[in-house]
Write a protein that holds these residues in place. Structure first.
Motif: not given
Length: 255
Positions: A189, A245-247, A99-100, A191, A36-37, A56, A212
């Motif tokens: 989860y 974030g983005p999460v 991330g997640f 995005c 998720g980064q 991503s 995300s």
């Protein structure tokens, strides 16, 4: 730890309509810890385009010091990126953001993606599978020509595809599929486009979720305040999507 590195292109190929898979190699990969980064890419050696492009991370291969990006070529910057050939170098800044939370899922997780929001869910699915978590993938695209990584996701778990025009899978949006699936999971989860994220939150208000967000960025490190969003904490409380974030947990961000 954030690094800036000239990374070498190992592979680049078009995998769907206007969608490219780019694999690069370098030491920066060893610092990628969370699915998720993202990374910030300088697409040209000149000052035009001036700003980097956030992309991503789709897959991490620490053994080979390689990582995969999947992006849509549609503007000046990404069109230049699509021209990078094997052996070329790309200026990469990263890994960026948070991330997640992989540890949040206990037994079964829904991974819900839309369009170019699908890529970061692939590394997430791999890591959840490695922990023994069952993953169900619900992925939305514009049309059959825009679908990518369907077989790769199927190899990791149950996979459902929605297309807006009905040319592949279920006609409509991911929410049409969600309405037909059982709610026998503990964590989701997601995005993708903001409208999709809002719809997913509305569908599962009682579930633990992580979202995300896709937001226009300038610096990518929290200095320029181009990607600020309000939060549900108060009318004066803001977060930066790039660095905070983005999460985020579901229910935190007001876009």
């Amino acid at each position: 730890m954030i690094r800036q590195e000239k990374m070498v292109v190992v592979s680049q190929q078009q995998i769907a309509r206007n969608i490219f898979e780019l694999i690069v190699k370098g030491d920066l990969v060893q610092d990628m810890q969370e699915p998720g980064q993202f990374v910030h890419i300088r697409v040209a050696d000149s000052f035009e385009p001036l700003l980097r492009r956030p992309i991503s991370i789709a897959e991490i291969n620490r053994e080979e010091s390689q990582f995969t990006m999947i992006y849509r070529s549609e503007g000046r910057g990404t069109s230049l990126l699509a021209e990078k050939a094997v052996g070329a170098t790309i200026d990469v800044l990263g890994p960026l953001g948070h991330g997640f939370d992989v540890d949040a899922a206990k037994a079964k997780a829904y991974l819900i993606g839309g369009g170019i929001g699908v890529p970061p869910l692939y590394q997430l699915a791999k890591e959840l599978n490695a922990k023994g978590v069952e993953t169900v993938h619900i992925l939305g695209f514009e049309s059959k020509e825009a679908v990518f990584y369907e077989e790769k996701f199927k190899a990791l778990g149950e996979t459902h595809i929605a297309t807006v025009d009905g040319s592949h899978g279920t006609q409509g949006f991911v929410t049409h599929i969600l309405n037909e699936l059982p709610k026998d999971f503990d964590t989701y989860y997601s995005c993708g486009p903001t409208a999709m994220l809002e719809a997913v939150q509305w569908a599962y208000p009682e579930k633990q979720g992580f979202l995300s967000y896709e937001q226009r960025m300038g610096c990518g490190i929290g200095a320029c305040f181009a990607c600020v969003c309000r939060t549900t904490k108060s009318e004066t409380d803001y977060i930066k999507v790039c660095s905070d974030g983005p999460v985020f947990p579901a229910g935190v961000v007001i876009v």
